[in-house]
Design a protein around this motif. Structure first.
Motif, PDB file in Angstrom:
ATOM      1  N   GLU A   1       2.811   7.095  43.024  1.00 64.98           N
ATOM      2  CA  GLU A   1       1.568   7.597  42.435  1.00 64.98           C
ATOM      3  C   GLU A   1       0.520   6.486  42.419  1.00 64.98           C
ATOM      4  O   GLU A   1       0.746   5.415  41.860  1.00 64.98           O
ATOM      5  CB  GLU A   1       1.824   8.085  41.006  1.00 64.98           C
ATOM      6  N   ASP A   2      -0.585   6.718  43.096  1.00 66.66           N
ATOM      7  CA  ASP A   2      -1.682   5.753  43.135  1.00 66.66           C
ATOM      8  C   ASP A   2      -2.767   6.173  42.145  1.00 66.66           C
ATOM      9  O   ASP A   2      -3.206   7.337  42.164  1.00 66.66           O
ATOM     10  CB  ASP A   2      -2.300   5.669  44.537  1.00 66.66           C
ATOM     11  N   ARG A   3      -3.202   5.241  41.329  1.00 59.29           N
ATOM     12  CA  ARG A   3      -4.292   5.522  40.389  1.00 59.29           C
ATOM     13  C   ARG A   3      -5.350   4.436  40.515  1.00 59.29           C
ATOM     14  O   ARG A   3      -5.036   3.250  40.470  1.00 59.29           O
ATOM     15  CB  ARG A   3      -3.788   5.565  38.950  1.00 59.29           C
ATOM     16  N   ILE A   4      -6.580   4.857  40.677  1.00 63.41           N
ATOM     17  CA  ILE A   4      -7.696   3.906  40.744  1.00 63.41           C
ATOM     18  C   ILE A   4      -8.386   3.910  39.386  1.00 63.41           C
ATOM     19  O   ILE A   4      -8.826   4.964  38.908  1.00 63.41           O
ATOM     20  CB  ILE A   4      -8.691   4.288  41.856  1.00 63.41           C
ATOM     21  N   VAL A   5      -8.457   2.756  38.761  1.00 59.69           N
ATOM     22  CA  VAL A   5      -9.084   2.624  37.441  1.00 59.69           C
ATOM     23  C   VAL A   5     -10.416   1.890  37.609  1.00 59.69           C
ATOM     24  O   VAL A   5     -10.442   0.746  38.072  1.00 59.69           O
ATOM     25  CB  VAL A   5      -8.167   1.842  36.465  1.00 59.69           C
ATOM     26  N   TYR A   6     -11.486   2.542  37.261  1.00 61.68           N
ATOM     27  CA  TYR A   6     -12.804   1.927  37.380  1.00 61.68           C
ATOM     28  C   TYR A   6     -13.112   1.131  36.106  1.00 61.68           C
ATOM     29  O   TYR A   6     -12.898   1.609  34.997  1.00 61.68           O
ATOM     30  CB  TYR A   6     -13.878   3.000  37.606  1.00 61.68           C
ATOM     31  N   CYS A   7     -13.611  -0.076  36.294  1.00 61.53           N
ATOM     32  CA  CYS A   7     -13.861  -0.973  35.163  1.00 61.53           C
ATOM     33  C   CYS A   7     -15.349  -1.311  35.095  1.00 61.53           C
ATOM     34  O   CYS A   7     -15.938  -1.737  36.094  1.00 61.53           O
ATOM     35  CB  CYS A   7     -13.046  -2.270  35.315  1.00 61.53           C
ATOM     36  N   SER A   8     -15.932  -1.131  33.930  1.00 61.79           N
ATOM     37  CA  SER A   8     -17.346  -1.479  33.737  1.00 61.79           C
ATOM     38  C   SER A   8     -17.485  -2.975  33.492  1.00 61.79           C
ATOM     39  O   SER A   8     -16.583  -3.619  32.950  1.00 61.79           O
ATOM     40  CB  SER A   8     -17.916  -0.715  32.537  1.00 61.79           C
TER      41      SER A   8
ATOM     42  N   LYS B   1     -12.654  -6.130  34.027  1.00 62.93           N
ATOM     43  CA  LYS B   1     -11.316  -5.892  34.573  1.00 62.93           C
ATOM     44  C   LYS B   1     -10.242  -6.443  33.647  1.00 62.93           C
ATOM     45  O   LYS B   1      -9.181  -5.839  33.467  1.00 62.93           O
ATOM     46  CB  LYS B   1     -11.191  -6.533  35.963  1.00 62.93           C
ATOM     47  N   MET B   2     -10.504  -7.582  33.054  1.00 72.84           N
ATOM     48  CA  MET B   2      -9.529  -8.195  32.157  1.00 72.84           C
ATOM     49  C   MET B   2      -9.343  -7.356  30.896  1.00 72.84           C
ATOM     50  O   MET B   2      -8.242  -7.273  30.354  1.00 72.84           O
ATOM     51  CB  MET B   2      -9.954  -9.615  31.787  1.00 72.84           C
ATOM     52  N   LYS B   3     -10.426  -6.724  30.430  1.00 77.41           N
ATOM     53  CA  LYS B   3     -10.324  -5.879  29.233  1.00 77.41           C
ATOM     54  C   LYS B   3      -9.407  -4.688  29.511  1.00 77.41           C
ATOM     55  O   LYS B   3      -8.558  -4.342  28.694  1.00 77.41           O
ATOM     56  CB  LYS B   3     -11.712  -5.386  28.815  1.00 77.41           C
ATOM     57  N   VAL B   4      -9.579  -4.079  30.683  1.00 81.76           N
ATOM     58  CA  VAL B   4      -8.727  -2.944  31.058  1.00 81.76           C
ATOM     59  C   VAL B   4      -7.298  -3.413  31.290  1.00 81.76           C
ATOM     60  O   VAL B   4      -6.336  -2.771  30.859  1.00 81.76           O
ATOM     61  CB  VAL B   4      -9.283  -2.246  32.323  1.00 81.76           C
ATOM     62  N   LEU B   5      -7.165  -4.555  31.965  1.00 79.39           N
ATOM     63  CA  LEU B   5      -5.842  -5.098  32.252  1.00 79.39           C
ATOM     64  C   LEU B   5      -5.072  -5.389  30.962  1.00 79.39           C
ATOM     65  O   LEU B   5      -3.863  -5.142  30.869  1.00 79.39           O
ATOM     66  CB  LEU B   5      -5.958  -6.370  33.098  1.00 79.39           C
ATOM     67  N   GLN B   6      -5.769  -5.909  29.970  1.00 81.96           N
ATOM     68  CA  GLN B   6      -5.130  -6.213  28.688  1.00 81.96           C
ATOM     69  C   GLN B   6      -4.510  -4.955  28.089  1.00 81.96           C
ATOM     70  O   GLN B   6      -3.368  -4.982  27.609  1.00 81.96           O
ATOM     71  CB  GLN B   6      -6.162  -6.800  27.728  1.00 81.96           C
ATOM     72  N   GLN B   7      -5.227  -3.845  28.131  1.00 77.90           N
ATOM     73  CA  GLN B   7      -4.710  -2.582  27.596  1.00 77.90           C
ATOM     74  C   GLN B   7      -3.515  -2.076  28.413  1.00 77.90           C
ATOM     75  O   GLN B   7      -2.517  -1.598  27.856  1.00 77.90           O
ATOM     76  CB  GLN B   7      -5.819  -1.527  27.588  1.00 77.90           C
ATOM     77  N   LEU B   8      -3.605  -2.194  29.741  1.00 71.55           N
ATOM     78  CA  LEU B   8      -2.514  -1.748  30.602  1.00 71.55           C
ATOM     79  C   LEU B   8      -1.249  -2.569  30.360  1.00 71.55           C
ATOM     80  O   LEU B   8      -0.147  -2.025  30.268  1.00 71.55           O
ATOM     81  CB  LEU B   8      -2.925  -1.853  32.079  1.00 71.55           C
ATOM     82  N   LEU B   9      -1.412  -3.890  30.239  1.00 70.11           N
ATOM     83  CA  LEU B   9      -0.254  -4.760  30.023  1.00 70.11           C
ATOM     84  C   LEU B   9       0.412  -4.477  28.684  1.00 70.11           C
ATOM     85  O   LEU B   9       1.644  -4.505  28.579  1.00 70.11           O
ATOM     86  CB  LEU B   9      -0.666  -6.232  30.110  1.00 70.11           C
ATOM     87  N   ASN B  10      -0.399  -4.194  27.659  1.00 61.69           N
ATOM     88  CA  ASN B  10       0.168  -3.843  26.344  1.00 61.69           C
ATOM     89  C   ASN B  10       1.005  -2.566  26.446  1.00 61.69           C
ATOM     90  O   ASN B  10       2.085  -2.459  25.856  1.00 61.69           O
ATOM     91  CB  ASN B  10      -0.944  -3.659  25.310  1.00 61.69           C
ATOM     92  N   HIS B  11       0.489  -1.591  27.219  1.00 64.32           N
ATOM     93  CA  HIS B  11       1.213  -0.333  27.421  1.00 64.32           C
ATOM     94  C   HIS B  11       2.522  -0.573  28.166  1.00 64.32           C
ATOM     95  O   HIS B  11       3.588  -0.065  27.774  1.00 64.32           O
ATOM     96  CB  HIS B  11       0.334   0.641  28.208  1.00 64.32           C
ATOM     97  N   PHE B  12       2.470  -1.371  29.233  1.00 60.46           N
ATOM     98  CA  PHE B  12       3.666  -1.630  30.036  1.00 60.46           C
ATOM     99  C   PHE B  12       4.708  -2.431  29.249  1.00 60.46           C
ATOM    100  O   PHE B  12       5.910  -2.243  29.420  1.00 60.46           O
ATOM    101  CB  PHE B  12       3.301  -2.360  31.328  1.00 60.46           C
ATOM    102  N   ARG B  13       4.238  -3.335  28.414  1.00 59.63           N
ATOM    103  CA  ARG B  13       5.179  -4.137  27.609  1.00 59.63           C
ATOM    104  C   ARG B  13       5.953  -3.255  26.640  1.00 59.63           C
ATOM    105  O   ARG B  13       7.154  -3.441  26.434  1.00 59.63           O
ATOM    106  CB  ARG B  13       4.417  -5.218  26.837  1.00 59.63           C
ATOM    107  N   LYS B  14       5.260  -2.293  26.030  1.00 59.54           N
ATOM    108  CA  LYS B  14       5.941  -1.387  25.092  1.00 59.54           C
ATOM    109  C   LYS B  14       7.023  -0.577  25.801  1.00 59.54           C
ATOM    110  O   LYS B  14       8.070  -0.296  25.234  1.00 59.54           O
ATOM    111  CB  LYS B  14       4.919  -0.443  24.449  1.00 59.54           C
TER     112      LYS B  14
END
Length: 576
Positions: free
Chosen positions: A372-379, A497-510
């Motif tokens: 599954e490919d997901r493109i996340v757009y970051c402001s 990008k780092m703000k979005v990445l931070q949220q993604l990493l928190n989700h993956f860690r859980k």
């Protein structure tokens, strides 16, 4: 199903659990059993009175007992390969390749997909008829595993304790009252780039019991002696070591030579091609996902190494195939040239069809796990927007944006072709286009990339101009960069990008997911590394500066250690 697994275990019971640092199964005692909020069951285990660790209950194994004694292994535990967490795509039966008994052992076959078995049949068929061939599957489809399956078949491996006994020296076999088998010894040579040499060794060790020799580095003289004495079944070496030891290696009777990244044999005049053609071996097997990189002459060179004479001489190939196809691909090609080119390509495909096997991911998508490919757009953050706007307001960018406007001298020509061919510093329009595109891309990723280390002199000039204009508007940021550069550069608020990445990493860690973070820019990897450090995240990193032997260790740690769930990877390391 999960409840049944939980019911099998009790507090105080002995079990086998993967040790966090190595991933190896070790004896442990269950201290407690609990569930998390997602319903996953964990056991709190103690390894021989050491510190306690939480382990997924599905990763625990029963300790087999015999007359009250704990036994860590039995015959089943010695099977190779063995992936307890992997779903078996096939039944655990051997796959016959010929009537004389050569077959893929069930221990390997149970993990193969249909297209991989077809690949093994392709390799075996050419080997049995003493012919060369090229396996040209897409990267990621398991060319290495197909080769190992082929080797296991022709070396009559079983993937069990039997292989361990067969690998014993003759004198040891006699001590256990077993007669050594009088079978012709086969030795295979695998030539690979240094970057993947030790990966080959590890994969061979994971998928079976092979007697391996690694011909590289300071111990190569000792290994050469072992090879000549017939103590190795599979010998691994690099292109460079092969060149240095060609005469000694030609004294060995090779059953087959297998060349990884065979597209390197693309220039008839290059030393690497002369060395490969100078190696005495009838069966030559090439592995490559990109046999055609620049022109069709490279295709001829690789095929002529594997199957000499199949496509004729270089002159014949140029006249009958290369020239017609390339002429037919020109945008000015006539209808006759187009038709001639298609006909030549069809004839070439027909000649190669039995000798060259290529499967793409699209071709066998029904056999692959779903992706599954997901493109996340970051402001951009407010800080990034200010930096970006400052770049757009520079004199150079203004010059670029007005390059197609009629010149103010009323010559009728455009500015870029008249009075404004260069900027104030004598830099051409073309140079400015690419330079400022790079600057804007850096800003969009992370403002910290606007640093002058490891950049060209021209880039340094542009970046200094931008920095002088932008950072004068953000004195607080400049002060923080000087006083606490480590924390500031890794702070996500300076990058969307780092703000979005931070949220993604928190989700993956859980969810305890493993994460690979790829970047073309090693400087961006530096920023990501600082972020991981500042956040207390355990991670590993792979880039061009990572030594070959360290790469294998890093990959193994990332795969086996539960606490390491992030790996920073440079996209320039193509074999990863």
């Amino acid at each position: 199903m999960c409840e049944d697994i939980v019911d099998r275990w009790h507090v105080g019971e002995k079990c086998l659990a993967p040790f966090p640092e190595s991933g190896k199964l070790c004896e442990a005692t269950i201290k407690s059993i609990e569930k998390d909020k997602n319903g996953k069951s964990f056991a709190l285990v103690s390894f021989l009175d050491s510190e306690e660790k939480r382990i997924l209950i599905t990763k625990l194994y029963k300790v087999k007992t015999d007359h009250g004694k704990s036994l860590i292994f039995d015959d089943d535990d010695l099977e190779k390969p063995y992936f307890p967490d992997r779903r078996l795509p096939s039944p655990a039966v051997a796959f016959e390749l010929s009537k004389n008994g050569d077959c893929i052992p069930y221990t390997i076959n149970r993990y193969l997909r249909d297209y991989q078995r077809e690949g093994v049949q392709f390799l075996y068929g050419h080997y049995a008829h003493k012919r060369g061939c090229i396996l040209g599957d897409d990267m990621g489809l398991g060319k290495t595993i197909q080769v190992i399956s082929f080797l296991a078949a022709v070396l009559h491996k079983k993937g069990t304790r039997k292989d361990m006994e067969n690998n014993m020296p003759d004198f040891l076999l006699r001590t256990v009252k077993k007669e050594p088998k009088c079978v012709p010894k086969k030795t295979f040579l695998v030539v690979a780039p240094l970057s993947v040499l030790y990966n080959w060794r590890d994969e061979l060790d994971i998928w079976g019991y092979f007697r391996i020799g690694v011909l590289h580095g300071s111990q190569k003289d000792n290994e050469l002696t072992r090879i000549k004495q017939g103590k190795c079944e599979v010998v691994l070496t690099t292109y460079e070591t092969l060149r240095l030891c060609l005469d000694e290696l030609n004294s060995v009777e090779w059953s087959a030579v297998i060349v990884d990244e065979a597209h390197r044999i693309k220039n008839p005049k290059a030393q690497i091609t002369k060395t490969m053609k100078g190696l005495k071996c009838i069966v030559r097997i090439g592995l490559t996902g990109t046999i055609l990189q620049n022109n069709m002459k490279e295709l001829w060179c690789v095929m002529d190494w594997a199957i000499p004479g199949l496509l004729g001489s270089k002159v014949y190939f140029k006249k009958k195939f290369s020239d017609p196809v390339e002429h037919g691909q020109r945008h000015t090609a006539t209808k006759r040239e187009l038709a001639t080119g298609r006909k030549a390509m069809q004839k070439l495909a027909g000649k190669m069809s039995g000798w060259f096997l290529r499967r793409t991911k699209a071709l066998i998508s029904d056999q692959l796990p779903k992706k599954e490919d997901r493109i996340v757009y970051c402001s951009l953050t407010e800080f990034q927007k200010a930096v970006y706007q400052a770049v757009l307001e520079t004199e150079d960018v203004n010059l670029i944006l007005r390059a197609w406007v009629p010149c103010s001298c009323n010559s009728g020509r455009r500015r870029k072709n008249c009075c404004y061919k260069t900027n104030f510093h004598g830099e051409t329009m073309k140079a400015l286009y690419f330079s400022y595109l790079t600057v804007l891309r850096k800003v969009a990723n992370h403002a910290a990339l606007l640093q002058t280390e490891n950049t060209s002199k021209q880039q340094k000039t542009h970046i200094k101009r931008v920095c002088n204009q932008v950072f004068s508007k953000f004195p607080d940021f400049v002060q923080l960069s000087n006083d606490a550069a480590f924390e500031t550069i890794s702070d996500p608020k300076y990058s969307g990008k780092m703000k979005v990445l931070q949220q993604l990493l928190n989700h993956f860690r859980k969810n305890r997911d493993k994460v690979l973070l790829f970047s073309f820019s090693t400087k961006l990897l530096d920023v990501l590394e600082r972020y991981c450090m500042a956040s207390g995240l355990d991670y590993r990193r792979l880039d061009g500066n990572t030594k070959s032997e360290d790469r294998v260790k890093i990959v193994r740690e990332f795969n086996s250690m539960q606490d390491i769930n992030i790996c920073l990877v440079s996209t320039m390391i193509t074999e990863i």
